[in-house]
Design an enzyme around this catalytic site. Structure first.
Site, PDB file in Angstrom:
ATOM      1  N   ASP A  85      44.944 -15.084  42.091  1.00 11.53           N
ATOM      2  CA  ASP A  85      44.722 -15.033  40.641  1.00 11.53           C
ATOM      3  C   ASP A  85      46.064 -14.994  39.911  1.00 11.53           C
ATOM      4  O   ASP A  85      46.887 -14.101  40.135  1.00 11.53           O
ATOM      5  CB  ASP A  85      43.899 -13.798  40.289  1.00 11.53           C
ATOM      6  N   SER A 129      40.246 -16.173  33.605  1.00  7.37           N
ATOM      7  CA  SER A 129      39.695 -16.184  34.958  1.00  7.37           C
ATOM      8  C   SER A 129      38.189 -16.396  34.993  1.00  7.37           C
ATOM      9  O   SER A 129      37.621 -16.552  36.080  1.00  7.37           O
ATOM     10  CB  SER A 129      40.037 -14.872  35.668  1.00  7.37           C
ATOM     11  N   HIS A 192      34.284  -8.400  38.616  1.00  7.23           N
ATOM     12  CA  HIS A 192      35.300  -8.997  37.756  1.00  7.23           C
ATOM     13  C   HIS A 192      35.100 -10.500  37.677  1.00  7.23           C
ATOM     14  O   HIS A 192      34.303 -11.084  38.427  1.00  7.23           O
ATOM     15  CB  HIS A 192      36.697  -8.647  38.284  1.00  7.23           C
ATOM     16  N   SER A 194      36.583 -13.443  38.468  1.00  7.07           N
ATOM     17  CA  SER A 194      36.675 -14.414  39.570  1.00  7.07           C
ATOM     18  C   SER A 194      35.555 -14.254  40.590  1.00  7.07           C
ATOM     19  O   SER A 194      34.836 -15.232  40.870  1.00  7.07           O
ATOM     20  CB  SER A 194      38.044 -14.317  40.253  1.00  7.07           C
ATOM     21  N   GLU A 356      39.972 -13.304  47.066  1.00  4.87           N
ATOM     22  CA  GLU A 356      40.824 -13.292  45.871  1.00  4.87           C
ATOM     23  C   GLU A 356      41.925 -12.241  45.968  1.00  4.87           C
ATOM     24  O   GLU A 356      41.652 -11.055  46.165  1.00  4.87           O
ATOM     25  CB  GLU A 356      39.993 -13.016  44.615  1.00  4.87           C
ATOM     26  N   ASP A 361      47.813 -11.371  39.396  1.00  4.41           N
ATOM     27  CA  ASP A 361      47.625 -11.610  37.957  1.00  4.41           C
ATOM     28  C   ASP A 361      47.849 -10.349  37.134  1.00  4.41           C
ATOM     29  O   ASP A 361      48.541 -10.368  36.111  1.00  4.41           O
ATOM     30  CB  ASP A 361      46.204 -12.133  37.745  1.00  4.41           C
ATOM     31  N   HIS A 365      50.551  -9.488  33.995  1.00  7.43           N
ATOM     32  CA  HIS A 365      50.194  -9.072  32.633  1.00  7.43           C
ATOM     33  C   HIS A 365      51.046  -7.898  32.157  1.00  7.43           C
ATOM     34  O   HIS A 365      51.292  -7.743  30.956  1.00  7.43           O
ATOM     35  CB  HIS A 365      48.714  -8.697  32.557  1.00  7.43           C
ATOM     36  N   ASP A 402      43.725 -19.800  39.802  1.00 10.71           N
ATOM     37  CA  ASP A 402      42.876 -20.140  38.667  1.00 10.71           C
ATOM     38  C   ASP A 402      43.686 -20.590  37.461  1.00 10.71           C
ATOM     39  O   ASP A 402      43.254 -21.434  36.681  1.00 10.71           O
ATOM     40  CB  ASP A 402      41.958 -18.976  38.295  1.00 10.71           C
ATOM     41  N   HIS A 480      48.408 -15.668  30.083  1.00  9.67           N
ATOM     42  CA  HIS A 480      48.403 -16.712  31.102  1.00  9.67           C
ATOM     43  C   HIS A 480      49.238 -17.894  30.625  1.00  9.67           C
ATOM     44  O   HIS A 480      49.576 -18.010  29.445  1.00  9.67           O
ATOM     45  CB  HIS A 480      46.982 -17.191  31.370  1.00  9.67           C
TER      46      HIS A 480
END
Length: 522
Positions: A85, A129, A192, A194, A356, A361, A365, A402, A480
């Site tokens: 991710d 995502s 979540h 994904s 995943e 990811d 962030h 993703d 992203h």
């Protein structure tokens, strides 16, 4: 020999001209103060042109061999689909350096086929995502924030989101309909965005429990939350393996989980108990575990269904597992992947496993570049383990992301400088700068000071795993990126994944490799 000599001479000339042009275009770089001493190559052979020519010849020989084997390729029995991710190409490149050197390869970079996928949503240039999960698992591009529904459904739409005519079925259903087994592993909550793409249909990715639906002014009865869809709806309840975090969405606010943390549901339901009861009613061998020890005690050879919820919310970052006693309590992504394969491989018809690496990811962030790269390296280890546990003859492994992030690698650092440190030169303002940086995010406050302008960053600061790498634009959470992302493939029909294509093409190519679903016999 003459051809090799001319090739080497031409290559050397091009490199020299390129270097001269760069110095002319950036005269300041030659006069800026250097930080640290000159770098020394650890591999002296790299100084010789013959080293690179021989390396290229070996690569070419391998590709010729792979091409010769395509004619006898068989239909895939199994597919393991790995999703990093937020794992941008920059993230993969930086992870190589974290492993020791820029010339290293993470495990999946050794796969014979590489392509690029386009990640946009129907209504956004830069994806999240949720809409991407619908694309790479269901084959249909959708709107930002929605899962398992087509683009007729806008986010938060209480009505159209629960209309079955708008549902997009995932490859998990195609697999189950073909008599194969399906499972998922994630370091995020299993509800979540994904992992939910495997089994859920919803107008809002945040509707992980009933309370969140009510907060948005919708009916929790008409709009079934994601956790309930996992336990009650056909695709979800028939997943043979579900492992990750997210206990809070399965239990009520009045109930504490095994680690003493309260649930988030308000309907009084305990979906973990409901899951177990349904399996017992149907005489299935099922196990629920919440710790690494519990997982180790499960007889995977006899277990038909495995539910592992190892955290109230997301699983820990892998670096934190290594640095703390968490590793004694929580399984790593690699350990979960190993257990999943052992459960699924009992089906003689084959299986589809979604894995995943979610926290790559989440660290981005926060502009925690080092932590993100640590999770990328663990993601690579899980892929290597999966390849060692399976055969290229019957198992297709696909690795992708993703979406990307805004992290870049910059400056002209020496080869042996740590990617997480400072560049070897000072900027025009006389201050050092980091090799890794972001376009936006909380790291803005690391980079800039209201009184003095750009802040001075020290090498010691970058050694802190929680250091927020500099960002240009202030945002509480880094966004992203809209870049295309890499797709790496190995095994039967891996050649399908070459080129540049829509992200929504990925499940079609996987289904063709298995010869199942709407793309069978094409």
């Amino acid at each position: 020999m003459l051809i090799r000599f001319l090739y080497a001479l031409t290559l050397t000339g091009l490199l020299v001209c390129s270097a001269l042009a760069r110095d002319k275009a950036h005269p300041r770089s030659s006069s800026s103060t250097r930080l640290g001493s000159a770098s020394h190559l650890t591999n002296e052979a790299e100084r010789n042109a013959s080293y690179w020519i021989e390396k290229a010849q070996n690569t070419l020989s391998n590709k010729i061999l792979q091409a010769s084997q395509l004619s006898s390729e068989r239909v895939a029995k199994n597919i393991i689909f790995f999703l990093g991710d937020g794992m941008s190409v920059h993230t993969i490149t930086a992870a190589r350096n974290l492993m020791g050197d820029s010339a290293n390869q993470v495990s999946f970079e050794k796969f014979p086929y590489l392509g690029l996928s386009k990640t946009y949503c129907v209504d956004r240039q830069v994806a999240d995502s949720a809409c991407t999960a619908t694309a790479y698992l269901g084959g249909v591009k959708a709107n930002y924030g929605t899962i398992g529904v087509n683009a007729k459904v806008k986010r938060y739409d209480c009505t159209t989101g629960q209309n079955p005519d708008n549902f997009v079925e995932s490859i998990a259903k195609w697999v189950q309909d073909a008599g194969k087994d399906a499972g998922l592993v994630t370091t995020a909550r299993v509800t979540h965005a994904s992992p939910a793409g495997m089994y859920a249909h919803t107008a809002n990715r945040n509707w992980e429990n009933d309370a969140t639906i009510i907060e948005n002014g919708c009916s929790a009865k008409d709009n079934v939350d994601i956790a309930r869809q996992l336990v009650e709806w056909d695709v979800g309840k028939n997943l043979k393996v579900v492992m990750g975090g997210g206990r809070r969405h399965f239990i009520n606010t009045t109930v504490n989980d095994e680690e003493g943390l309260a649930g988030h549901r308000t309907d009084g339901r305990n979906l973990i108990q409901d899951w177990l009861k349904e399996k017992q009613t149907n005489n299935k061998q099922a196990a629920y575990v919440w710790s690494k020890k519990g997982l180790s005690l499960v007889d995977l050879d006899k277990t038909e269904y495995l539910l592992g919820l190892f955290a109230n919310s997301h699983c820990p970052y892998n670096g934190d597992l290594e640095r703390t006693n968490y590793k004694l309590v929580k399984p790593s992504l690699t350990e979960m992947t190993e257990a999943a394969i052992k459960v699924l491989r009992k089906n003689n018809n084959g299986y589809f496993l979604f894995v995943e690496g979610a926290r790559i990811d989440m660290a981005h962030h926060e502009t925690w570049a080092r932590i993100s790269l640590e999770d990328t390296v663990e993601f690579s280890r899980a892929i290597e383990l999966a390849r060692n546990m399976t055969s290229e003859e019957d198992t297709l492994i696909v690795v992708t992301s993703d979406h990307s992030h805004t992290m870049t690698i910059n400056g002209y650092p020496y080869r042996d400088q740590p990617i997480t440190g400072l560049s070897n030169k000072l900027a025009d303002d006389g201050l050092p700068f980091t090799i890794l940086s972001y376009a936006n995010g909380p790291g803005y406050y690391t980079a800039y000071n209201d009184k003095t302008g750009r802040s001075e960053i020290t090498d010691d600061q970058t050694k802190d795993v929680n250091f927020e790498y500099p960002a240009t634009v202030p945002l509480s959470s880094e966004t992203h990126g809209g870049d295309d992302v890499g797709v790496f493939a190995s095994g039967p029909f891996a050649q399908y994944f070459s080129g540049n294509y829509e992200q929504s093409n990925i499940p079609a190519m996987m289904a063709r490799a298995l010869n199942i679903g709407p793309f069978a016999n094409i």
